[in-house]
Every structure is written in structure tokens, then in C-alpha cells.
Design an enzyme around this catalytic site. Structure first.
Site, PDB file in Angstrom:
ATOM      1  CG  ASP A  27       3.803  26.783 -14.336  1.00  0.00           C
ATOM      2  OD1 ASP A  27       3.455  25.779 -13.424  1.00  0.00           O
ATOM      3  OD2 ASP A  27       3.373  28.022 -14.035  1.00  0.00           O
ATOM      4  CD  GLU A  29       1.494  30.385 -11.900  1.00  0.00           C
ATOM      5  OE1 GLU A  29       0.781  30.817 -10.878  1.00  0.00           O
ATOM      6  OE2 GLU A  29       2.378  29.744 -11.974  1.00  0.00           O
ATOM      7  CG  HIS A 164       3.944  30.662  -7.347  1.00  0.00           C
ATOM      8  ND1 HIS A 164       3.030  29.397  -7.523  1.00  0.00           N
ATOM      9  CD2 HIS A 164       4.354  30.748  -6.172  1.00  0.00           C
ATOM     10  CE1 HIS A 164       3.275  28.809  -6.336  1.00  0.00           C
ATOM     11  NE2 HIS A 164       3.999  29.577  -5.474  1.00  0.00           N
ATOM     12  CG  ASP A 169       6.910  28.078 -11.657  1.00  0.00           C
ATOM     13  OD1 ASP A 169       8.036  28.496 -10.912  1.00  0.00           O
ATOM     14  OD2 ASP A 169       5.892  28.485 -11.052  1.00  0.00           O
TER      15      ASP A 169
END
Length: 328
Positions: A27, A29, A164, A169
Site C-alpha cells: 500500500d 499513500e 490510510h 492498510d
């Protein structure tokens, strides 16, 4: 008999031989969703062939620009200021990805962000295949009201601790991927694997330092392929009609994951004389998607406007015989 079945289930030969040997559940961001946005954090859970966790890794990344939607990811400029730049973590990131299938929720997004960061660093990500957990849940026919990560987590009883946050995540995704993978193996389901082609062309354009309220000054960079896509020189002949040929000048939009890298597919369309549209309108001639039942904005608009829809394989065949434009 029961003992025989148990031995068969635990035997290595009971597992599909064609399945990958390892996975990197990822994951990232980011500062936003556009091509010139940057990664600001990354989490990776490495899994073995059957989905068992081997280890995990997390890093912040200094994007050298505005961190974007802080209210979503919680990473401010102050937090990111002392973080390493992507080239400084690229080697360790590569060690986590090397030889594994990249697994992500909406994998095409995570892959493209990662590929662009490696391109900026003049390197290639060691990823050759990706698997989207949204696509896998559809292959398995999971009874989900939608395909958000929190919905998938709730289905498998996985508790999200920090939505998030890249590492949490990735953890949630790893814990939901394991039972999905085992269900696929038990049912003989073919995994929805897609090829990943690293980017090899890039250019950076420096932008003067700017002052943004709440963030201070930053240096913004912009990434785009070095071979820019030219404007379509042909007029739009209207909508595609089923059973007929594509015609030069038709406006084509793409939605969702594709087996061929999106940029390459768009380049093929451009080279055939088609107009590649980034959004869908009443003027769009055709929408290409492998998931016509998804709720993406382009698919929804296609339904509203009655825009014709074909999948990637059909579009590839149509590209082989595009009718010349009617000029003048």
C-alpha cells in the site's frame, strides 16, 4: 478416508502448481492521484506461496512538495521533512518486491505510482506481475456491497486500526488476501494476474518554489513520458457501432485495470489515429474496460450516455483494422 483427505489437503501437490511462489502486499499513500503526484509512505507485507506472512516493512518518503490531502493520510510537511527521498529507499523497496507478485487494492494505481517513482530515480522496479484484490474478490464472487478495503476487511473479520496508514492498510490487505488466496486454490480459480512493464522514459520539469497556505515552500516536480502523445489530427466521426470497424478520429476512453500497461495501450490507440480521451462525455465514441459492471465514473457515464463498451481483448482486435479518416 478423512485422514486421506486431510493429507491431500496439506500436501504440496494439492496447491495449484501454476500459482506464484511469493507475494508482496503493498500500500502506498500519495500526494494525490495524478501522474505527477508522489509517494509519501509505503508499506509492504511479504507473503509466502500460501499467503503466510514472512515479514513487513514501512517507510516514509519525502516528496519534496506539498503532501496533499493531510486530512486523509495525516502526513504533514513537518513529518515528511526529515524522511528519506525515494532514491534513498529504492534499493530496500526493491528487495521487498523482487521475485514476487505485487498485490494491492486497485493494483493498477499502486503499480503506476511505484513505476513512476523508480523512473524518476532512473531505476526499474523489479515487478513483473501484479494482482488486484478487487479483481480477485470478483473472481471469487464474494458477496460484497462494494469493493472498498474496509468492506473487504469486514467480510473476513479483519479489524482496521489506522485507515490510510500504509503499513496498517497493507496488513489488512494481507490478512484478507490469505483467505481469498486459499479459497481460490481450493476452487481451482485462475488468479487475475496482470503483466507489469517498468517505465523506461521519463523527464523532470523543475517548478519554482511556491508558497502554499499551511504547507510552506516546496519544490514541485512533474513527471511525464518523454514521448508526448500528439493531438489527434482527425475529426471525430461519431460513435463506434458494434460489428463495424473503428475509424480514425474516434474518441476512446479507458477505465480500470488492463493487462497491457495503460500508457502502452493508449500509445497504440494514438498510433492508430484514435483520440485518447482522459474523461468520458457524450462525444466519446467508445469506452474500453475489462469490468463493465464496476461503479467507476466513466462506466456510470457510459451507461447514462449510451456509450458503446468493449473489453481490452476486443479493442485489441479492433486496433488491427482501423478505417482511415474521411478528410475534407
Amino acid at each position: 478416508m478423512l485422514e486421506d483427505r486431510m493429507r491431500a489437503a496439506s500436501s504440496p501437490t494439492a496447491w495449484p502448481a501454476a500459482y506464484p511462489k511469493g507475494y508482496a502486499v503493498v500500500d502506498v499513500e500519495t500526494t494525490g492521484l495524478a501522474r505527477d503526484d508522489r509517494i509519501i509512505s509505503a508499506g509492504v507485507y511479504r507473503l509466502d506461496a500460501r499467503g503466510e506472512v514472512e515479514d513487513h516493512w514501512y517507510t516514509l518518503v519525502n516528496p519534496e512538495r506539498d503532501p496533499g490531502p493531510v486530512w486523509i493520510h495525516g502526513l504533514t510537511s513537518d513529518v515528511l521533512e526529515g524522511a528519506p527521498l525515494f532514491p534513498e529507499i529504492a534499493e530496500e523497496f526493491s528487495a521487498r518486491l523482487d521475485g514476487r507478485v505485487l498485490v494491492a487494492h486497485n493494483a493498477v494505481f499502486d503499480w503506476q505510482m511505484i513505476a513512476r517513482e523508480y523512473a524518476r530515480a532512473e531505476r526499474e522496479a523489479p515487478v513483473r506481475q501484479r494482482l488486484c484484490t478487487i479483481a480477485l474478490s470478483k473472481e471469487l464472487g464474494l458477496p460484497l456491497p462494494n469493493h472498498k478495503l474496509e468492506t473487504l476487511a469486514a467480510h473476513f473479520g479483519v479489524v482496521q486500526q489506522r485507515a490510510h496508514h500504509a503499513l496498517d492498510d497493507a496488513r489488512v490487505l494481507a490478512e484478507t488476501f490469505r483467505p481469498s488466496l486459499r479459497a481460490a486454490a481450493a476452487g481451482g480459480v485462475r488468479l487475475p494476474l496482470h503483466e507489469c512493464r517498468p517505465l523506461t522514459e521519463w523527464t523532470d520539469r523543475a517548478v519554482p518554489r511556491q508558497q502554499t497556505a499551511g504547507y510552506g515552500s516546496y519544490r514541485q516536480t512533474s513527471w511525464r513520458p518523454a514521448r508526448k502523445r500528439p493531438a489527434c489530427p482527425h475529426p471525430n466521426p461519431g460513435r463506434y457501432e458494434e460489428g463495424k470497424r473503428l475509424k480514425q478520429g474516434m474518441r476512446v476512453a479507458f477505465s480500470g485495470d488492463t493487462s497491457i500497461e495503460r500508457d502502452l495501450l493508449e500509445d497504440r490507440a494514438t498510433e492508430a489515429g484514435l483520440h485518447v480521451a482522459t474523461s468520458l462525455s457524450r462525444l466519446t465514441s467508445l469506452l474500453v474496460t475489462n469490468d463493465p459492471d464496476s461503479g467507476t465514473s466513466k462506466v456510470v457515464k457510459a451507461r447514462q450516455f449510451g456509450t458503446p463498451v468493449v473489453d481490452e481483448a476486443a479493442f485489441g482486435q479492433l486496433l488491427g483494422d482501423v478505417e482511415p479518416a474521411s478528410e475534407g
